[in-house]
Design a protein around this motif. Structure first.
Motif, PDB file in Angstrom:
ATOM      1  N   CYS A  22       7.723  -3.813 -13.007  1.00 56.26           N
ATOM      2  CA  CYS A  22       7.088  -2.998 -11.981  1.00 56.26           C
ATOM      3  C   CYS A  22       5.668  -3.503 -11.754  1.00 56.26           C
ATOM      4  N   ALA A  69       2.033  -2.419 -10.631  1.00 55.92           N
ATOM      5  CA  ALA A  69       1.148  -1.283 -10.398  1.00 55.92           C
ATOM      6  C   ALA A  69      -0.254  -1.822 -10.130  1.00 55.92           C
ATOM      7  N   LYS A  88      -5.734   4.740   0.536  1.00 53.40           N
ATOM      8  CA  LYS A  88      -4.361   5.216   0.768  1.00 53.40           C
ATOM      9  C   LYS A  88      -4.206   6.614   0.189  1.00 53.40           C
ATOM     10  N   ILE A 142      -2.086   9.021  -2.090  1.00 54.75           N
ATOM     11  CA  ILE A 142      -1.246   8.781  -3.268  1.00 54.75           C
ATOM     12  C   ILE A 142      -0.866  10.114  -3.916  1.00 54.75           C
ATOM     13  N   HIS A 154       2.002   2.871  -8.308  1.00 48.61           N
ATOM     14  CA  HIS A 154       3.222   2.126  -7.988  1.00 48.61           C
ATOM     15  C   HIS A 154       4.013   2.946  -6.972  1.00 48.61           C
ATOM     16  N   ALA A 155       4.356   2.338  -5.863  1.00 53.47           N
ATOM     17  CA  ALA A 155       5.211   2.949  -4.832  1.00 53.47           C
ATOM     18  C   ALA A 155       4.681   4.304  -4.372  1.00 53.47           C
ATOM     19  N   GLY A 156       3.360   4.428  -4.227  1.00 57.84           N
ATOM     20  CA  GLY A 156       2.775   5.652  -3.703  1.00 57.84           C
ATOM     21  C   GLY A 156       2.528   6.749  -4.719  1.00 57.84           C
TER      22      GLY A 156
END
Length: 67
Positions: A2, A4, A31, A33, A50-52
């Motif tokens: 993953c 991050a 962003k 989050i 990671h991924a929002g």
């Protein structure tokens, strides 16, 4: 595996641990989050994202090394 990315929390929104969101700066890019996985996170903290989703809080030194 993953990937991050570290970022710093600028502002928090919401009171509920599950739906709390933050504006996070990634070296100037901001962003929205989710903080669902790190309810202890506060304004000014550094988090791995990671991924929002913020998945872990980290110290400033670790964030600087990663960036």
């Amino acid at each position: 595996m993953c990937l991050a990315v570290p970022g710093q929390i600028l502002t928090l929104q919401g009171e509920d641990d599950i739906t709390r969101m933050a504006r996070v700066s990634f070296d100037g890019v901001v962003k929205e989050i989710s903080l669902a996985y790190v309810p202890e996170a506060r304004t000014g903290d550094y988090v791995l994202v990671h991924a929002g989703f913020a998945i872990q809080t980290i110290d400033e030194g670790e964030a600087a090394r990663t960036l």
